[in-house]
Design an enzyme around this catalytic site. Structure first.
Site, PDB file in Angstrom:
ATOM      1  N   ASP B  95       0.856  -1.184   0.000  1.00 26.37           N
ATOM      2  CA  ASP B  95       0.000   0.000   0.000  1.00 26.37           C
ATOM      3  C   ASP B  95       0.894   1.237   0.000  1.00 26.37           C
ATOM      4  O   ASP B  95       2.128   1.128  -0.008  1.00 26.37           O
ATOM      5  CB  ASP B  95      -0.976  -0.037   1.177  1.00 26.37           C
ATOM      6  CG  ASP B  95      -0.275  -0.189   2.509  1.00 26.37           C
ATOM      7  OD1 ASP B  95       0.957   0.004   2.578  1.00 26.37           O
ATOM      8  OD2 ASP B  95      -0.955  -0.508   3.502  1.00 26.37           O
ATOM      9  N   GLN B 215     -11.984   6.836  -3.946  1.00 27.82           N
ATOM     10  CA  GLN B 215     -12.465   7.266  -2.635  1.00 27.82           C
ATOM     11  C   GLN B 215     -13.860   7.879  -2.793  1.00 27.82           C
ATOM     12  O   GLN B 215     -14.526   7.632  -3.787  1.00 27.82           O
ATOM     13  CB  GLN B 215     -11.469   8.249  -1.995  1.00 27.82           C
ATOM     14  CG  GLN B 215     -10.164   7.585  -1.565  1.00 27.82           C
ATOM     15  CD  GLN B 215     -10.339   6.614  -0.403  1.00 27.82           C
ATOM     16  OE1 GLN B 215     -11.418   6.492   0.185  1.00 27.82           O
ATOM     17  NE2 GLN B 215      -9.271   5.866  -0.078  1.00 27.82           N
ATOM     18  N   GLY B 242     -11.555   2.732   1.735  1.00 27.81           N
ATOM     19  CA  GLY B 242     -12.562   3.167   2.705  1.00 27.81           C
ATOM     20  C   GLY B 242     -12.651   4.666   2.683  1.00 27.81           C
ATOM     21  O   GLY B 242     -11.896   5.301   1.969  1.00 27.81           O
ATOM     22  N   ASP B 290      -7.364  -7.956   0.360  1.00 27.56           N
ATOM     23  CA  ASP B 290      -6.331  -8.144   1.381  1.00 27.56           C
ATOM     24  C   ASP B 290      -6.993  -7.842   2.705  1.00 27.56           C
ATOM     25  O   ASP B 290      -7.836  -6.950   2.788  1.00 27.56           O
ATOM     26  CB  ASP B 290      -5.167  -7.175   1.169  1.00 27.56           C
ATOM     27  CG  ASP B 290      -5.537  -5.764   1.592  1.00 27.56           C
ATOM     28  OD1 ASP B 290      -5.235  -5.393   2.743  1.00 27.56           O
ATOM     29  OD2 ASP B 290      -6.158  -5.028   0.781  1.00 27.56           O
ATOM     30  N   CYS B 337     -11.340 -30.200   6.469  1.00 24.68           N
ATOM     31  CA  CYS B 337     -10.173 -29.421   6.040  1.00 24.68           C
ATOM     32  C   CYS B 337      -8.952 -30.323   5.902  1.00 24.68           C
ATOM     33  O   CYS B 337      -8.757 -31.231   6.700  1.00 24.68           O
ATOM     34  CB  CYS B 337      -9.911 -28.318   7.068  1.00 24.68           C
ATOM     35  SG  CYS B 337      -8.457 -27.319   6.718  1.00 24.68           S
ATOM     36  N   CYS B 339      -5.763 -29.041   5.798  1.00 25.99           N
ATOM     37  CA  CYS B 339      -4.560 -28.237   6.091  1.00 25.99           C
ATOM     38  C   CYS B 339      -3.637 -29.007   7.030  1.00 25.99           C
ATOM     39  O   CYS B 339      -4.061 -29.944   7.706  1.00 25.99           O
ATOM     40  CB  CYS B 339      -4.953 -26.900   6.697  1.00 25.99           C
ATOM     41  SG  CYS B 339      -5.260 -26.916   8.467  1.00 25.99           S
ATOM     42  N   CYS B 342      -5.021 -29.339  10.577  1.00 25.95           N
ATOM     43  CA  CYS B 342      -6.114 -30.306  10.729  1.00 25.95           C
ATOM     44  C   CYS B 342      -5.636 -31.740  10.526  1.00 25.95           C
ATOM     45  O   CYS B 342      -6.217 -32.672  11.065  1.00 25.95           O
ATOM     46  CB  CYS B 342      -7.264 -29.972   9.789  1.00 25.95           C
ATOM     47  SG  CYS B 342      -8.202 -28.520  10.360  1.00 25.95           S
ATOM     48  N   HIS B 368      -4.149 -22.797   9.558  1.00 32.55           N
ATOM     49  CA  HIS B 368      -5.514 -23.252   9.271  1.00 32.55           C
ATOM     50  C   HIS B 368      -6.337 -22.148   8.614  1.00 32.55           C
ATOM     51  O   HIS B 368      -6.979 -22.365   7.585  1.00 32.55           O
ATOM     52  CB  HIS B 368      -6.221 -23.733  10.534  1.00 32.55           C
ATOM     53  CG  HIS B 368      -7.679 -24.022  10.299  1.00 32.55           C
ATOM     54  ND1 HIS B 368      -8.101 -25.154   9.641  1.00 32.55           N
ATOM     55  CD2 HIS B 368      -8.803 -23.302  10.568  1.00 32.55           C
ATOM     56  CE1 HIS B 368      -9.414 -25.133   9.529  1.00 32.55           C
ATOM     57  NE2 HIS B 368      -9.874 -24.024  10.084  1.00 32.55           N
TER      58      HIS B 368
END
Lengths: 404, 404
Positions: B95, B215, B242, B290, B337, B339, B342, B368
């Site tokens: 950013d 914006q 935002g 993001d 899951c 992962c 898990c 996870h």
């Protein structure tokens, strides 16, 4: 002797007591000399069980005191035992819980560690002992640092707890004295430890291997007496407990009193594991070590370097990653190291993570130090095999190049 | 348009604005819709770069504000840029630093997030704004939360910093207003953002792709005007910033005002990423997200579960692992899951780690939640490809079984 547990000495050093061996358990082998990382509450701090596998950790050492007070052995048993609980399928050692009951009560009050003189300003708190631990011939009552309540452990419950935890190798219940204890008290505690050793053997779960613990403080006759008594019992292995005196030389002295009296059973030195200690104690006949040191110093920014990368006795084989000299150092922590951290990250990046208090630092640092210890033990084993242990030790301990 | 950057829409939903696409960069592709984990100071909190690779993270989002103030872009440039510094070779977004300059000064003082009404008790601190940020047409002076000193960022320096960081996709410098800003101020800020957009394009490093930021707060005419203006400029992609109003419905409204005016360039929604948001915003034409949310809630004990495992709008698709109901729950966090967490650990073990404040908890939990988000995005992409996005959304958002 427990089923599924054996120890074989493969080779002995000609000039020292160092020996190459292998402990066989039904959950896998432990090549000795070996370093056993500590997983206090069934987790080697900051590492996942996948990391342990990837690093080639052969065995871990969990703490009964913490698991008993915090999570409870009944819950862990319901979850299928420690191995399934933490997803580690190699051999697991547990201690008896006694050491922490003393050290977190008495020892911490004394400000002492296993080698006493490091923090010598603790005598005033001897009277507090009554408040935190009460030792009788029956067992130890202690105030929990977890829940504040009073608990009681004796040889029978220590064996029951370890049985429920489901570890592979358990420790007999013993009383670990402080370096501040006098001869008379140390003798009294040793004799209690011997009675508890007999009881531990009686009550222990036959599916688990059990190590007896030699006590006797820093008193030659007590240590010899304790070694002779403990080795007379049918333990699977022999552990040597603190107090080990007031300095490193005292610890070496204790080993020299004790180890030559022992037989071929595996020998574990409880709670010791700085790099010079490893060399000195392997030389004096120790097979396995458990210690929080490598993982704890990693979290505090101290990362190991080998002699080829500048490590020596003076810098304790480590760099302090927070130092500004590493601000833009593109090299890995140890350019000779092949650990995942050294393959991925520069000193500059690790310093950045440390300074930024990033969580990912802790794993990266711990991975390095554990890998480093495992590789050190591997090179020690190799050196014993090829008859070059003393040369390897000289190279590390003096920073000199070893011949051939 | 930057070299080595392209976006292709592969398929559009017939009934919604959802689209399947691929962003191509010289460091790899980003399949869209995609979730981009946040790596504030060049580290996704608690994860190593090896974890990012193993999880299949295609791109990450780093924060210029923190990297500029804490480590410095010059050091990171000397270290070979962000990719080499953190050992991640996929595309990196940064950013402009503006958002944090406002949000950590003004926003945090207002107690607001991107959607304002969550913490509506902040108006009193409007006067403090002068103390922490000074916005002029030239740029933003702000008091650093890292070193306490005053700093200044303008479009030119924001582009220079991002160039030195060496990210692949940079954001134009913008002013992010608060939901408490009135119409007049929001217009003034928007117009400034537009001037800064032009300057950002002028100063930006041609080797990096650049996104313009729309914006206009929660004002329809401003959002439309901003969309039209930003899309008229030769940005590689379009981000929506935002404030997005006072509630989720406001945010959806903003997207409905803005997105239909945009063209085929990739659309990024800044800082949004709860699971319902993902569905609602993909439906309204967003390609990439993001957000710190999945990683932050993981560290606080909140772990995602899918609808098949009981996840629904009401429980926010998550369990709070510290709850005593999981004390002896042998199931993995989400039985559906795959992962690493898990596959290795039970809810009981993760709860034990969390309660014990063990460092290894943070990585296991973050692994996870990130894996979960990536698999969610994958299933969203699959659903768009097969024309079943709305059915997938219904299944998640209502807990109903979707037809066919």
């Amino acid at each position: 002797m427990a089923e599924h547990f054996s120890f074989e000495v493969l080779k002995r050093s000609r000039t020292t007591l160092a020996r190459l061996g292998v402990i066989r358990t039904r959950r896998g082998i432990i090549e000795t000399p070996q370093f056993i990382p500590v997983a206090t509450v069934a987790s080697v701090r900051a590492l996942g069980s996948d990391d342990l596998r990837a690093l080639g950790v052969q065995a871990i050492f969990a703490n009964t005191y913490h698991l008993h007070l915090r999570t409870g052995e009944d819950l862990i048993r319901r979850m299928g035992g420690l191995h399934r609980f933490m997803s580690f399928d190699g051999p697991i050692f547990t201690d008896s819980g006694g050491f922490q009951a003393f050290s977190l009560g008495l020892g911490r009050e004394h400000n002492i560690s296993k080698i006493g003189s490091i923090f010598p300003h603790g005598r005033r708190s001897a009277e507090r002992r009554e408040n935190l631990t009460r030792i009788t011939d029956e067992g130890v009552a202690f105030k929990s640092l977890v829940d504040g309540g009073w608990h009681f452990i004796d040889p029978r419950s220590a064996m029951r707890i370890q049985s429920r935890l489901g570890s592979d190798i358990v420790m007999a219940f013993d009383e670990c004295t402080s370096p501040l204890s006098d001869y008379d008290y140390t003798r009294e505690a040793m004799e209690r430890t011997h009675r508890w050793a007999v009881q531990s053997l009686r009550y222990h779960d036959r599916r688990q291997a059990i190590y007896g613990i030699i006590q006797g403080g820093w008193f030659e006759d007590l240590r010899r007496e304790s070694a002779d008594f403990i080795k007379s019992l049918p333990f699977d292995g022999i552990a040597i407990g603190g107090s080990l005196g007031n300095c490193k030389a005292d610890m070496h002295q204790v080993l020299e009193w004790v180890v030559p009296r022992l037989d071929a059973r595996p020998r574990h030195l409880l709670g010791i594991g700085e790099i010079p200690d490893i060399f000195e104690c392997v030389e004096r006949g120790i097979d396995t070590f458990d210690c929080v040191h490598p993982t704890r110093i990693a979290r505090r920014g101290n990362l190991y370097i080998s002699p080829a990368s500048g490590g020596c006795l003076e810098n304790k084989f480590r760099i302090s990653i927070k130092s500004s000299v590493f601000k833009d150092d593109k090299r890995p922590v140890d350019p000779r190291c092949g650990c995942p951290t050294c393959r991925m990250y520069s000193r500059a990046y690790l310093r950045h993570l440390y300074i930024s208090n990033e969580l990912s630092y802790f794993r990266a640092a711990t991975v390095h130090n554990v890998y480093f210890m495992l590789r050190l033990m591997e090179s020690i084993r190799k050196s014993i095999r090829s008859g070059k242990f003393s040369a390897l030790k000289r190279r590390w301990m003096k920073g000199e190049q070893a011949p051939g």
